[in-house]
Write a protein that holds these residues in place. Structure first.
Motif, mmCIF file in Angstrom:
data_model
loop_
_atom_site.group_PDB
_atom_site.id
_atom_site.type_symbol
_atom_site.label_atom_id
_atom_site.label_comp_id
_atom_site.label_asym_id
_atom_site.label_seq_id
_atom_site.Cartn_x
_atom_site.Cartn_y
_atom_site.Cartn_z
ATOM 1 N N ALA A 68 68.855 54.081 -13.998
ATOM 2 C CA ALA A 68 68.012 55.172 -14.498
ATOM 3 C C ALA A 68 66.747 54.621 -15.151
ATOM 4 O O ALA A 68 65.656 55.172 -14.971
ATOM 5 N N SER B 295 70.074 62.811 -14.767
ATOM 6 C CA SER B 295 69.026 63.559 -14.056
ATOM 7 C C SER B 295 68.226 64.435 -15.027
ATOM 8 O O SER B 295 67.028 64.632 -14.844
ATOM 9 N N ASP B 296 68.895 64.947 -16.066
ATOM 10 C CA ASP B 296 68.186 65.745 -17.074
ATOM 11 C C ASP B 296 67.165 64.897 -17.828
ATOM 12 O O ASP B 296 66.036 65.333 -18.068
ATOM 13 N N ALA C 288 64.318 64.118 -15.383
ATOM 14 C CA ALA C 288 63.503 65.317 -15.133
ATOM 15 C C ALA C 288 62.624 65.640 -16.342
ATOM 16 O O ALA C 288 61.443 65.983 -16.192
#
Length: 185
Positions: A156, A3-4, A7
């Motif tokens: 991802a 997620s980092d 983001a």
């Protein structure tokens, strides 16, 4: 971790789009806009200073920019900076203010400007693709370090590709809008 990476990529892609918008504001469209001259750097006592810090910039008419320096002594330096800029405009002053008259664009100049807009759009697309490449490289490193599985990496990467497609679509829309604005007589 994933997620980092996502983001960070999303934030950087958003910044690339904002940079494109800011860049396109400085391209003149035949209508006066303060954004045309805000970026001009004036040699203020040997220090390059943005014009907007030395004067108020207004648009009293659709084809005219009015620059009112805070001190009259700055008028020659501001005129010199405008003359040296890539705007192709000739400043006139009455001792109090500087006026820039924006001439209507001819067809040839409009076509040149659309080429410039498209070039800047392509630069933004390349920047977004580079961000995608960096994010995918980060994901590959996470997988190599056994912090994520291959399936997680592929999911991802698909998310990042969707994000990339959305941002490139937005760049295309911005470029199309600016082209239409330039070609409007």
């Amino acid at each position: 971790m994933i997620s980092d990476v996502i983001a960070d990529a999303k934030e950087r892609m958003g910044k690339a789009i904002e940079a494109l918008r800011h860049d396109l504001m400085t391209i003149r469209t035949g209508r006066a806009s303060p954004a045309l001259v805000e970026h001009i750097m004036v040699d203020y006592y040997g220090v390059p200073t943005p014009l907007q810090q030395l004067a108020t910039i207004s648009v009293p008419e659709a084809q005219q920019i009015l620059i009112r320096p805070y001190t009259r002594g700055d008028i020659p330096a501001i005129e010199k900076a405008i003359a040296k800029s890539d705007l192709g405009l000739t400043p006139t002053n009455d001792g109090q203010v500087i006026r820039l008259v924006i001439p209507p664009l001819n067809e040839e100049r409009r076509r040149e400007l659309t080429k410039v807009v498209n070039k800047r759009g392509e630069e933004a697309r390349v920047a977004i693709r580079n961000i995608r490449r960096d994010a995918n490289k980060d994901l590959a490193e996470l997988e190599k370090e056994s912090l994520i599985s291959e399936d997680e990496r592929k999911r991802a990467e698909e998310k990042i590709q969707e994000m990339t497609d959305q941002h490139i679509k937005r760049v295309d829309e911005i470029v199309k809008e600016k082209d239409a604005e330039i070609m409007t007589v």
